[in-house]
Structures are given as C-alpha cells and as structure tokens.
Design a protein around this motif. Structure first.
Motif, short mmCIF file in Angstrom:
data_model
loop_
_atom_site.label_atom_id
_atom_site.label_comp_id
_atom_site.label_asym_id
_atom_site.label_seq_id
_atom_site.Cartn_x
_atom_site.Cartn_y
_atom_site.Cartn_z
N ARG A 168 4.91 -0.03 26.15
CA ARG A 168 5.66 -0.44 24.66
C ARG A 168 6.85 -1.75 25.37
NH1 ARG A 168 5.80 0.47 19.77
NH2 ARG A 168 7.92 0.10 19.17
N ASP A 170 9.13 -3.60 24.83
CA ASP A 170 10.14 -3.59 23.57
C ASP A 170 11.29 -2.02 23.67
OD1 ASP A 170 8.12 -1.91 22.09
OD2 ASP A 170 9.50 -2.29 20.08
N LEU A 171 10.66 -1.24 24.50
CA LEU A 171 11.23 -0.57 24.41
C LEU A 171 11.66 0.58 26.02
CD1 LEU A 171 8.82 2.58 22.42
CD2 LEU A 171 11.37 0.85 21.71
N ARG A 181 10.58 -8.61 20.77
CA ARG A 181 10.51 -8.60 19.65
C ARG A 181 10.01 -7.23 19.36
NH1 ARG A 181 7.50 -14.12 18.44
NH2 ARG A 181 9.25 -15.73 18.38
N PRO A 182 10.21 -6.13 18.11
CA PRO A 182 9.55 -4.89 17.36
C PRO A 182 7.74 -5.15 18.51
CG PRO A 182 11.01 -5.19 16.11
CD PRO A 182 10.90 -6.93 16.83
N HIS A 183 8.06 -4.26 19.40
CA HIS A 183 6.38 -3.84 19.15
C HIS A 183 5.64 -4.64 20.36
CE1 HIS A 183 5.73 -0.28 16.56
NE2 HIS A 183 6.59 -1.52 15.70
N SER A 219 0.68 -5.00 14.42
CA SER A 219 2.66 -4.77 14.66
C SER A 219 2.60 -5.56 15.61
CB SER A 219 3.09 -3.51 14.21
OG SER A 219 2.67 -2.89 13.11
N CYS A 220 2.08 -5.25 16.40
CA CYS A 220 2.72 -6.26 18.26
C CYS A 220 1.76 -8.06 18.04
CB CYS A 220 1.37 -5.81 19.05
SG CYS A 220 1.53 -6.35 20.40
#
Length: 269
Positions: A168, A170-171, A181-183, A219-220
């Motif tokens: 991930r 984003d993390l 961006r998220p995911h 979601s990606c």
C-alpha cells in the motif's frame, strides 16, 4: 512499516544484469539447479497434495494457498485486509504461461530468496546481500506487520522465477514524497532466474501484474513504483509496461523515478 521501500526495481525489472563471467557461470548453474529442485518438489506435492498444512519446502498449499496459512489474510487482532485478499487472486495468463503471486513463507522460501539477494546484480539495488538472516529480517518486517506489504514469489508455469513486493503505497513512507491517493498500490520486483533476464519478460509481467492489481482492487485507481534511476533497464521496463514517469523523488536517500500506471489509461498505454 515501510518495509517495501529499501529495494525497488532490483536487478532491472526487465532482468538486464550485465555480462556473466566464468565464476558467475558456476553460481548461476547452482542457482538454476536449486530452482529446478524446488520446482520438482512442487510438482510432486501437487500430485500428492497433503490434507493438512505442513512446514517443509513447497507444501501442497503452495498453489492451493490454504486459508489458515495465507500471509495476506488478516490475522486475529491484525485489522482489516489492506490488500484485498492477494493470496486468493489466483493465476493470470501471460504469453509465457500462467503466472501467480504466491505469498512468501520463510520456512519454505528463504533459501531461494536469499540466494537471489546475493546475486551481485540484485544486491547493487536491494542491498540485502549477506547471510540468510539478512533476507529473513527483511521478509519478517513485512510478514509480521499489519499487512500493508506482502512479499511474494512470482511463479511462472509452476517455476519460482521472481520476487515481488505488493504494498500500500499510500500507507508507506514513499507517500511523503508524492501526492498519494487512497489505495495507491506499489510494486517492487526482481527477476531471480538469470535465464529470464534481458528478454522483455519483466516488462510483460509488470503489465500483467499491474492490471491484475487493478482487477482485484476496485478501490485502487493507480499502481505505482519507484525504481532507482541508476537502474535504467528497470525504468525502461516500467515504461514499456504502461507506467508513466511522473517525477523524481528521493525516498530512503536514493534518486528514484515515480512511475504510475493509471486505471483510466490502462487501455491506452
């Protein structure tokens, strides 16, 4: 955790590793023999698949990915599955045969992954050469984490031939270096088998795996990578696989190119 950050784009995602001398030839023959031995064991175990998970190399759950042994599955107290059940994604078809990402198990896979990490062409970028414990520490940092990074063997036609990290972005600490961006989902790759390098296979697999991520992670919207800019074959492989070079970043003290494959552009690039 950021365990995936230290070694992106290893020996050239396209596998270019430079000339091979006589001393290298013996090492490469040894590596190929070791891989062949694991592949033979895999074939035998698929024919005589055990009914219970085991701890030895190449158990029957290598392909079946028994649920209780999946590194990608959320463990008790570990929180949500951050990569949408990667262990269950199954194989994807490629021009070279069926390809599958199989989450690493240290007891089964450490000798092979450590052998690849000690290849000078790989070590120059991953910086994990040394005893098996060096590679083991790198793998455990991911396997014992919260699931934001999953180390995998890349198995082509039943033969383990590459090492991948799906994470991930984003993390990950790399998110501090670009507008994440998220995911956002990141990829690191090394081609372990010398015979698979320098012939475009890495480029082909990168495209297929990036699209595999987009297919299984709704979601990606973007798959990202940050190969070392000194590793020109790796940068070229990502470009050939439909990634865009968007900027230069400096994660973990290196000059890297931020590469992005967009869901919206996957039919055009």
């Amino acid at each position: 955790m950021g365990a995936a950050t230290p070694g992106p784009g290893a020996n050239g995602a396209d596998g270019t590793a430079g000339p091979v001398g006589e001393g290298d030839t013996l090492e490469l023959r040894t590596a190929d023999a070791f891989t062949d031995e694991l592949a033979r064991a895999l074939t035998q175990e698929l024919q005589h698949a055990p009914t219970q998970p085991q701890d030895g190399p190449w158990d029957g759950d290598f392909i079946e990915l028994v649920a209780c042994d999946r590194p990608g599955a959320p463990a008790a107290g570990r929180g949500p599955d951050l990569l949408d059940g990667l262990a269950d994604w199954g194989p994807v078809s490629t021009d070279a045969g069926p390809f599958q990402l199989v989450p690493v198990r240290i007891g089964r896979d450490l000798p092979l992954v450590a052998q690849w990490m000690n290849d000078p062409a790989v070590a120059a970028f991953w910086e994990l050469a040394g005893p098996e414990s060096v590679t083991a520490d790198h793998l455990r940092a991911q396997l014992d984490g919260d699931g934001r990074s999953i180390p995998c063997l890349g198995v082509l036609g039943g033969v383990p031939m590459s090492y991948w990290e799906v994470y991930r972005a984003d993390l990950d600490p790399v998110a501090r270096h670009y507008p994440a961006r998220p995911h956002d989902t990141g990829l690191h790759l090394l081609i372990g088998r010398v015979a698979d390098r320098g012939r475009g296979l890495g480029t082909h697999l990168l495209r297929r795996v990036a699209d595999h991520v987009l297919d299984h992670r709704p979601s990606c919207t973007r798959v990202v990578a940050e190969p070392d800019l000194r590793n020109t074959p790796s940068v070229a492989a990502f470009l050939g696989a439909g990634f865009r070079l968007t900027r230069e970043i400096e994660p973990a003290g290196k000059r890297a190119g931020l590469m992005i494959r967009d869901r919206a552009l996957r039919g055009l690039l």
